[in-house]
Design an enzyme around this catalytic site. Structure first.
Site, PDB file in Angstrom:
ATOM      1  N   LYS A  82       0.832  -1.211   0.000  1.00 28.09           N
ATOM      2  CA  LYS A  82       0.000   0.000   0.000  1.00 28.09           C
ATOM      3  C   LYS A  82       0.863   1.257   0.000  1.00 28.09           C
ATOM      4  CE  LYS A  82       0.645   1.296   4.431  1.00 28.09           C
ATOM      5  NZ  LYS A  82       0.980   2.660   4.941  1.00 28.09           N
ATOM      6  N   THR A 118      -3.481   5.858   3.626  1.00 27.75           N
ATOM      7  CA  THR A 118      -2.208   6.239   3.016  1.00 27.75           C
ATOM      8  C   THR A 118      -2.399   7.156   1.810  1.00 27.75           C
ATOM      9  OG1 THR A 118      -1.164   4.189   3.749  1.00 27.75           O
ATOM     10  CG2 THR A 118      -0.141   5.315   1.894  1.00 27.75           C
TER      11      THR A 118
END
Length: 332
Positions: free
Chosen positions: A191, A248
Site C-alpha cells: 500500500k 495512506t
C-alpha cells in the site's frame, strides 16, 4: 505483576505505541532509541518534539538508549524499526533473549536484497517463531492524540494474536485478529507503493476520477501480488489492505503520499527524501518491481512508481503510459 513491554524504535509510530501501552496501569513500558541524543531529548522534554509535537509522554514511560536495559525482564518486545535498518538494529539484541518473549512487529516494508518481510528478518535475527504483526490504518499522529483507530494483529499462533489483541486494545484503539500473517505484512508494504502513486496523482492536479481508478486498480495489483506469494485474497479487503490503502492515499499525514505529491509537483527525489521521516514505499517499490518482473506478475501501477523513483521517469509520462495501455477486460 505488570506486563513488561520493550518498544524498540523511537520514531513517531514507536513513540505513539509506547505511550498507548504505558497508559495501562497493568503495563510497564520501556522505549528504546538507537540514538543517545534522541533518548536524552525525549527524557528531558517528555515529548517527541520532532515527530509528535505537543503530545506529552506518560510519566510511567521509561526511555533508554541501552539495549540490555530496554529488554531486561520484558514479557513482550515491540519492533518499530524501519525495514532498511531492522536487521542491523536488531542484531545486538539477539544475545539478550534469555527467554523467548513474543515479538510484535509494527514495521511495513520489504528488504531490498532479500525480499524478506519484517517478520522474516525478526525470525532470522532473533531466532524466534514467536512473532505477531500489528498493521492497518494507523497514523501515529492520531493514535498519540487518542483518536479512534482500528487495526489487525496477525500471527500463525492464534493464542499469540489473541494475547496481543487483549493487551493492546483500549476504548480508542480496537484490534481484530487475523491468521494471514503473510497477507497482512504484504498489504502493509504494498500500500505504500500505491500511496506514492496517489501522491503523484494529487501533485499533478488530477481529480477524483483518477484517484478512484488508481486506488481500485492499485488494490487489484496488491491482491494479485500477495496471492502469488501465499496470501489470502480476503486480507486485502480488510483493515490491512483496503483500510490502510485509503488512509495512506488520502491523509496529509501519509509520508508516502507526500513523497509522491512533491514528485508530481516537480521536486527532485533527493530533496523530497531529505526529511526526518522514512517513506518505506521508496525502497519497497524496488523490491516489488524486481520480484514482479522475475515472477511475471502484472503490476503496471507499481512498475510506474518504480520507474519514476529509480529510473527518473517524469511522473506525467508514467501516467500517460498507464492510460494508453492496450484495452483490457476488467479483472479483479
Amino acid at each position: 505483576m505488570p506486563t513488561k513491554f520493550a518498544v524498540l524504535g523511537s520514531g513517531g509510530w514507536g513513540t505513539a505505541i509506547a505511550a498507548l501501552l504505558a497508559q495501562n496501569p497493568e503495563h510497564s513500558v520501556k522505549l528504546w532509541s538507537a540514538h543517545p541524543e534522541n533518548a536524552a531529548q525525549l527524557n528531558a522534554a517528555r515529548e517527541n518534539t520532532r515527530l509528535l509535537p505537543g503530545i506529552k509522554l506518560p510519566d510511567s514511560l521509561q526511555i533508554t538508549d541501552n539495549p540490555a536495559d530496554a529488554v531486561a525482564g520484558s514479557d513482550c518486545w515491540v519492533s518499530a524499526i524501519p525495514t532498511a535498518y531492522l536487521r542491523s538494529a536488531l542484531a545486538p539484541f539477539a544475545s539478550f533473549r534469555t527467554i523467548d518473549a513474543p515479538v510484535v512487529s509494527l514495521t511495513k516494508g520489504l528488504e531490498i536484497a532479500t525480499f524478506c518481510r519484517p517478520s522474516e528478518i525478526i525470525r532470522e535475527t532473533l531466532k524466534t517463531e514467536n512473532i505477531a504483526v500489528l498493521s492497518g490504518p494507523s497514523h501515529a499522529e492520531e493514535v498519540a492524540r487518542g483518536m479512534p483507530t482500528s487495526l489487525v494483529v496477525a500471527a500463525s499462533d492464534g493464542g499469540l494474536a489473541s494475547w496481543v489483541q487483549h493487551r493492546f486494545v483500549t476504548d480508542r484503539f480496537r484490534v481484530y485478529t487475523n491468521g494471514d500473517l503473510v497477507g497482512v505484512e504484504l498489504a502493509g508494504a504494498l500500500k505504500n507503493v500505491i500511496g506514492i502513486a496517489a501522491g503523484i496523482c494529487d501533485g499533478l492536479g488530477f481529480g477524483d476520477n483518477a484517484k478512484a481508478a488508481l486506488l481500485t486498480r492499485g488494490l487489484v495489483e496488491m491482491t494479485r501480488f500477495g496471492v502469488a506469494h501465499g496470501a489470502e485474497p480476503a486480507t486485502f479487503t480488510g483493515l490491512a489492505g483496503t483500510g490502510d490503502l485509503i488512509t495512506t492515499c488520502f491523509s496529509p499525514h501519509g509520508r508516502n503520499r507526500r513523497v509522491g505529491y512533491r514528485l508530481g509537483r516537480g521536486e527532485a527525489l533527493a530533496d523530497v527524501l531529505a526529511g526526518p521521516q522514512v517513506a518505506e514505499g521508496v525502497l519497497t517499490s524496488k523490491s516489488v518491481f524486481e520480484r514482479a518482473s522475475r515472477s511475471g506478475i502484472e503490476a503496471p501501477i507499481m512498475t510506474g512508481v518504480y520507474e519514476v523513483l529509480h529510473n527518473g521517469k517524469p511522473p506525467l509520462a508514467a501516467v500517460q503510459d498507464l492510460m494508453t495501455r492496450s484495452p483490457k477486460h476488467e479483472r479483479v
